[in-house]
Structure formats: structure tokens, C-alpha cells
Scaffold this motif. Sequence first.
Motif, PDB file in Angstrom:
ATOM      1  N   GLN A 125      12.947  57.887  41.292  1.00 16.84           N
ATOM      2  CA  GLN A 125      13.775  57.765  40.093  1.00 16.84           C
ATOM      3  C   GLN A 125      15.160  57.240  40.470  1.00 16.84           C
ATOM      4  O   GLN A 125      15.794  57.757  41.391  1.00 16.84           O
ATOM      5  CB  GLN A 125      13.911  59.127  39.412  1.00 16.84           C
ATOM      6  CG  GLN A 125      14.624  59.093  38.071  1.00 16.84           C
ATOM      7  CD  GLN A 125      14.824  60.490  37.497  1.00 16.84           C
ATOM      8  OE1 GLN A 125      15.353  61.379  38.157  1.00 16.84           O
ATOM      9  NE2 GLN A 125      14.395  60.691  36.249  1.00 16.84           N
ATOM     10  N   ASN A 126      15.634  56.206  39.765  1.00 16.60           N
ATOM     11  CA  ASN A 126      16.974  55.703  40.044  1.00 16.60           C
ATOM     12  C   ASN A 126      18.007  56.446  39.196  1.00 16.60           C
ATOM     13  O   ASN A 126      17.660  57.236  38.310  1.00 16.60           O
ATOM     14  CB  ASN A 126      17.061  54.185  39.854  1.00 16.60           C
ATOM     15  CG  ASN A 126      16.859  53.749  38.407  1.00 16.60           C
ATOM     16  OD1 ASN A 126      17.405  54.331  37.480  1.00 16.60           O
ATOM     17  ND2 ASN A 126      16.061  52.696  38.207  1.00 16.60           N
ATOM     18  N   ARG A 157      20.177  51.003  39.800  1.00 15.47           N
ATOM     19  CA  ARG A 157      18.942  50.481  39.199  1.00 15.47           C
ATOM     20  C   ARG A 157      17.811  50.300  40.196  1.00 15.47           C
ATOM     21  O   ARG A 157      16.773  49.727  39.856  1.00 15.47           O
ATOM     22  CB  ARG A 157      19.273  49.170  38.475  1.00 15.47           C
ATOM     23  CG  ARG A 157      20.200  49.401  37.283  1.00 15.47           C
ATOM     24  CD  ARG A 157      20.613  48.147  36.576  1.00 15.47           C
ATOM     25  NE  ARG A 157      21.767  47.500  37.164  1.00 15.47           N
ATOM     26  CZ  ARG A 157      23.030  47.823  36.898  1.00 15.47           C
ATOM     27  NH1 ARG A 157      23.299  48.814  36.060  1.00 15.47           N
ATOM     28  NH2 ARG A 157      24.028  47.182  37.469  1.00 15.47           N
ATOM     29  N   THR A 158      17.982  50.779  41.434  1.00 16.59           N
ATOM     30  CA  THR A 158      16.897  50.804  42.416  1.00 16.59           C
ATOM     31  C   THR A 158      16.883  52.175  43.079  1.00 16.59           C
ATOM     32  O   THR A 158      17.799  52.986  42.893  1.00 16.59           O
ATOM     33  CB  THR A 158      17.075  49.718  43.507  1.00 16.59           C
ATOM     34  OG1 THR A 158      18.035  50.168  44.476  1.00 16.59           O
ATOM     35  CG2 THR A 158      17.506  48.389  42.925  1.00 16.59           C
ATOM     36  N   THR A 159      15.856  52.409  43.860  1.00 16.70           N
ATOM     37  CA  THR A 159      15.781  53.663  44.621  1.00 16.70           C
ATOM     38  C   THR A 159      16.049  53.409  46.104  1.00 16.70           C
ATOM     39  O   THR A 159      15.731  54.241  46.950  1.00 16.70           O
ATOM     40  CB  THR A 159      14.401  54.319  44.440  1.00 16.70           C
ATOM     41  OG1 THR A 159      13.374  53.394  44.824  1.00 16.70           O
ATOM     42  CG2 THR A 159      14.181  54.735  42.996  1.00 16.70           C
ATOM     43  N   THR A 160      16.629  52.272  46.410  1.00 14.44           N
ATOM     44  CA  THR A 160      17.008  51.962  47.790  1.00 14.44           C
ATOM     45  C   THR A 160      18.043  52.967  48.279  1.00 14.44           C
ATOM     46  O   THR A 160      18.915  53.398  47.516  1.00 14.44           O
ATOM     47  CB  THR A 160      17.599  50.531  47.865  1.00 14.44           C
ATOM     48  OG1 THR A 160      16.641  49.612  47.339  1.00 14.44           O
ATOM     49  CG2 THR A 160      17.957  50.154  49.290  1.00 14.44           C
ATOM     50  N   ARG A 174      14.194  60.964  45.047  1.00 15.65           N
ATOM     51  CA  ARG A 174      15.191  59.896  45.199  1.00 15.65           C
ATOM     52  C   ARG A 174      14.517  58.543  45.425  1.00 15.65           C
ATOM     53  O   ARG A 174      15.133  57.499  45.204  1.00 15.65           O
ATOM     54  CB  ARG A 174      16.124  60.219  46.370  1.00 15.65           C
ATOM     55  CG  ARG A 174      15.526  59.972  47.750  1.00 15.65           C
ATOM     56  CD  ARG A 174      16.408  60.457  48.871  1.00 15.65           C
ATOM     57  NE  ARG A 174      15.997  59.959  50.168  1.00 15.65           N
ATOM     58  CZ  ARG A 174      14.963  60.420  50.867  1.00 15.65           C
ATOM     59  NH1 ARG A 174      14.213  61.400  50.378  1.00 15.65           N
ATOM     60  NH2 ARG A 174      14.654  59.887  52.045  1.00 15.65           N
ATOM     61  N   LYS A 186      23.347  62.913  43.523  1.00 15.54           N
ATOM     62  CA  LYS A 186      23.298  61.531  43.970  1.00 15.54           C
ATOM     63  C   LYS A 186      24.385  60.718  43.276  1.00 15.54           C
ATOM     64  O   LYS A 186      24.918  59.761  43.857  1.00 15.54           O
ATOM     65  CB  LYS A 186      21.929  60.901  43.725  1.00 15.54           C
ATOM     66  CG  LYS A 186      21.826  59.525  44.395  1.00 15.54           C
ATOM     67  CD  LYS A 186      20.477  58.859  44.258  1.00 15.54           C
ATOM     68  CE  LYS A 186      20.496  57.482  44.913  1.00 15.54           C
ATOM     69  NZ  LYS A 186      19.204  56.759  44.772  1.00 15.54           N
ATOM     70  N   TYR A 238      21.471  63.388  38.894  1.00 14.45           N
ATOM     71  CA  TYR A 238      22.582  62.474  38.632  1.00 14.45           C
ATOM     72  C   TYR A 238      23.915  63.139  38.971  1.00 14.45           C
ATOM     73  O   TYR A 238      24.932  62.467  39.087  1.00 14.45           O
ATOM     74  CB  TYR A 238      22.567  61.979  37.185  1.00 14.45           C
ATOM     75  CG  TYR A 238      22.508  63.060  36.124  1.00 14.45           C
ATOM     76  CD1 TYR A 238      23.645  63.744  35.725  1.00 14.45           C
ATOM     77  CD2 TYR A 238      21.305  63.379  35.510  1.00 14.45           C
ATOM     78  CE1 TYR A 238      23.596  64.720  34.757  1.00 14.45           C
ATOM     79  CE2 TYR A 238      21.239  64.356  34.532  1.00 14.45           C
ATOM     80  CZ  TYR A 238      22.386  65.028  34.156  1.00 14.45           C
ATOM     81  OH  TYR A 238      22.331  66.005  33.193  1.00 14.45           O
TER      82      TYR A 238
END
Length: 593
Positions: free
Chosen positions: A351-352, A451-454, A348, A381, A378
Amino acid sequence: MTIHYKISPYDSAAHLFLIDLTISSPNPDGQLVYLPTWIPGSYLIREFAKNIVSIEAMSQGEPVALRKMDKASWQAAAVSAPLTISCIVYANDLSVRGAYLDSERGFFNGTSVFLAVKGQEQDTCSVEIIAPAQIKWRLATTLGAVQVDDSAFGLYQAKNYDELIDHPVEMADFAEVAFQACGVPHRLVISGRHQADLSRLARDLQRICEYQIQFFGTPAPFKEYVFLTLAVGDGYGGLEHRSSTALICKRNDLPLAHETEIKPGYLQFLGLCSHEYFHSWNVKRIKPAAYAPYDLQQESYSRLLWAFEGITSYYDDLTLVRTGLITQQTYLDLLSQSITNVERGQGRLVQNLEDASFDAWVKYYRQDENSPNALVSYYTKGALFALCLDLTIRQKTLGAKSLDDVMRALWQRFGVCFEQNEQGVTEEEWECVAQQTTGVDLSSLFNLGLRTTTELPLRELLADVGVEWQQRVAVSSADKGGWQEAPKHNAPSLGGKTAAETGGVKLTQVFTDGAAQLAGLSAGDVLFAWNGLRLTIANLEQFLSSAQLGEKVRIHAFRRDELMVFDLSVQAALLDTVGLKVVFGLDVGFLNA
């Protein structure tokens, strides 16, 4: 009718179907035919043509030369009369994706058995399904019947090839039960040995189906629906179709007549049915632009699988609580497990969600021992991001709007008229519809979540609606998440997953920066001694629980057939297990219909 198929059991002991394809008006320059390389809903090149045992062509009683053009297509020599191509297909795939035949049951998806006629994919097709000799089977499918017998064998029709392959066929001496949902006939068909309470299954499925039809709005997008189910000793899976679904479940997961509670296995089965049924709207008709139409000869890439699989995964269990089949706390336990599942994967942070969607073809469906360190689901998450979207919209609009409104808007714009114009939704359009429908600027949340892994802001959003969050360590290897009244916050960890192995304990996965990886151990290593004492799967947790954090442990292991020695420094287990519960007396709005 220019294209006609006939499929019949050829040799059930050898798992062989015989398929005859007759083309009334073949291409005068030589007709090309091909078999799909993948099936919609399962994003992996599966090479169904590998199961073609033999193939030949005839015209006016004379052989016609066939030239293989690539792995899945053939070119017939030019003819001026109708062309018949016959092939024998090996059918021994018990999954929901392929074809199967033995003396007890037959099943097929069209992608495994029906050759497509190049240039005539939009033409009407007829299919004659032949019953096996000396076996009393019945047939179940939602393919349009033209002329069938009492057991439903006979002639069917599809308006084009895409429709033809979207109606799987089940043949067996199956059990079945019928019910109505919003006036639409539904059936549950179960093949395999079982003692399921069919009446209860019908009652529970009716609640799910009626809720989802009403969720999007009547009328339903199909005239009938069938749950095609195979009950086995050990198995699980589902694949959506436009008016049916193919399912596999453990026979012991199905409810028995004397059972009144929803046992864990039955809860999982109901969630699976809910998931595949929701797909009737979300992916079968509200489609990614990349799948409108499907290109079944090669990969079709989309960054939207989080929306079609993840959002469907969000609504599958949500449907169960909104219909009263499960309690709010049971739902929160399921949600806890989903959050825990994501928390336990270092992927996590790598990869976004958009990349996870795009790379499904090479990563999600081809997982290995390093997958937890390299990818995020997908599905799972994606469902958590859907929850974030839902809670954010409700928060920003003071409950006036929700993700429900977004899904209904997508249905009205892209789904209702899909049969006429087959317009898919792009990544940009999906986000635009969400913001236009709700009046909320969601751009920063889309950027963060997709588009981020935040880390997703789930904890704060759930707290805002009265859900308490507990972060703890797992109490055992069987702990999947959920609320603990006396949570553990400190425990030693090996930093990987293990399984029993003759002579020791096998490391099946090694987590990034975990104790095992830092010691030099790898997935596949077989550990057999802990500080000079024999190590087994039975005493591993005992050794771990008695170890001190930071303690050096001498590990003897085999890598392949080579003896190796490692010094492992025991680490603290990560706080990667989540529990949720409702703060006493509060009403959690998003759980209500």
C-alpha cells in the motif's frame, strides 16, 4: 439566538446525559435534525446516534411527532412556534472521541451529544451546561463563555455548529496548572488519580508551545489553549481541536516531583502533547480540501492524511529535540523505532501513502490480524516521508530552505485566513506550494514516496547529514529498535507475533512468507507442542534460539477446537530492526531550531 442547547447530567450511575435543543425558527415544512456519524481527526464512521436512548419533541407544551429518517437523523412534524427536541444519551466512552459520565467525571465532544439543525448549521448557537447536583465539579473548555459561575458552569456560545463541536468539555474535581506561551494563556487540566509534578509539566509544555507558535509566527491562532487530560491505569490517546486537545495517558507516565530525567512514558506523553498542539495549525486550519467544510454524515476522502498526520508526527518529536527537552541521540532512538515499525510490516510493499490516506476509513481504523501484511501507517511512514522531504530540500538548497519553510508557506496561504474563507488545500496544491517555496523540483520524490511502494531513500539521506544506520535483527520480542553496540545479524524466526494463551502460545499475527505462514499456520492458532515438548510463551524464545536455520520442527496446535499438526521450517529472522547514531563530531542540521 435561534439555536439553544442545554446539557445536564441525568443519571451518572447509568452514564446518561440529558440534552435539550430549542430551535426558535424551525423549518415550517418540518425541521430535520441529525447527529454526526464521525468526529474530525478520527477517520472512522462511529455511529454516535447509537447512544441515543430516547428522543422526543415538544412545541408550546404539546408533543410533536418525530420520524426517524435514517440511522442518525429525525424529521419533526411542521410547527409554527419554537421547537424543543430532548434526548437522553448514553455516555460510557472513556476515549477522547466520545462522551463519558459517572460520579467522578463528565466529558463530552459535541459530535456525541449535540444534534445539528439541518439548514441552520451556520447559525449562532448557545449552550447552557448544568452542574451536577451535590457534586463539587469544575468545568474546563475553550468554548466562548457568556455567563458562567465560579466553577465555569453556565452559558456558552459558538458562532456556528462547526465551532460548537470543536470544543470538548471536561467536568470533574480536576487538578490544573496555568502558564503563558507567547503571551497566550494555557492550562493543563488532569482528571483521574495521579501525583504529577504540575510545575514541571507546565515548564516543559511551555517550551513546546512557545516553539510551535514561533515556528508558524505570532500571533497564535487562538486566544487560549487547554490540554484536557485523563490519567488512567492503562491508556493512551489524543484528539486535536482548534484551541484544545483531549488526551488520555497512564498516570505513571506523568512526572513525579522527585524525578529529574524524562522517563519513557513521560517522553511519550510530551510527544503526544506536541503532536496534538501542532495540529492547531496543521489540519485544524491548514486543511485538506475534502474537510473544508466537514461533511459529518458520511466519509470524507482525502489522499493527504500523510501530510496532516504524517508531517505532524514528524514535527512532534522534532520539537522535543529542538527545544532541548531531549538529546539528539534520544531523538534518533525514537526515529529508529519509527523506521523499525515500518520495516516490520510487509504492508509497506503493498500500500502506498496516498492509498493509505484514502483508505483510512476502512483499513487503518479497522485493523485486524492481517493488517501488517496489507497496510502501512500514514502516521509513521508519513513522518518518514516528511523527513525525506526535509533532508532532500536541505540537500538541494545547501541548507537555505527546508520543510519548515514549506509549512510556513502553507500557513500563510491557507491557514492565516482560514476563519474567513475556509479554503482547503488540494493534493496538487500541496505539492505545488512545496516546490514553489523551495525552488526544488520534488516531483520524482513525491511520485516515489506517495504513489509507489518503493523504499524511501532514508538511509542515503541520513548518511549525508552524518547519521550512521544500523540494520540488524531484533534481540527479543521487546526490541522496538535503536542502536546496539554488538548487533545480531542472524537469528531464527517464527515469522509472526505471539501472546500467552492458556495451554500454549497464541499466534496473533502471521507475516507474509514467514515460517509460520509457509507451514500453514494462521493467526488465532494456539501452539502447544514443539517437537513433542510442551510449548509456552516462557520457553518459545529458548526453543527458537536453539533451533538451526532450515530445521524442520513438528508443531502441534489447536485451530478453534480442532487438533492440527504442522511441519515448520525455521527461517532466519529478517533484518528489520534499525538503529541510528550521530557520527562523532558532526552537527545534524535538521535537528536544530
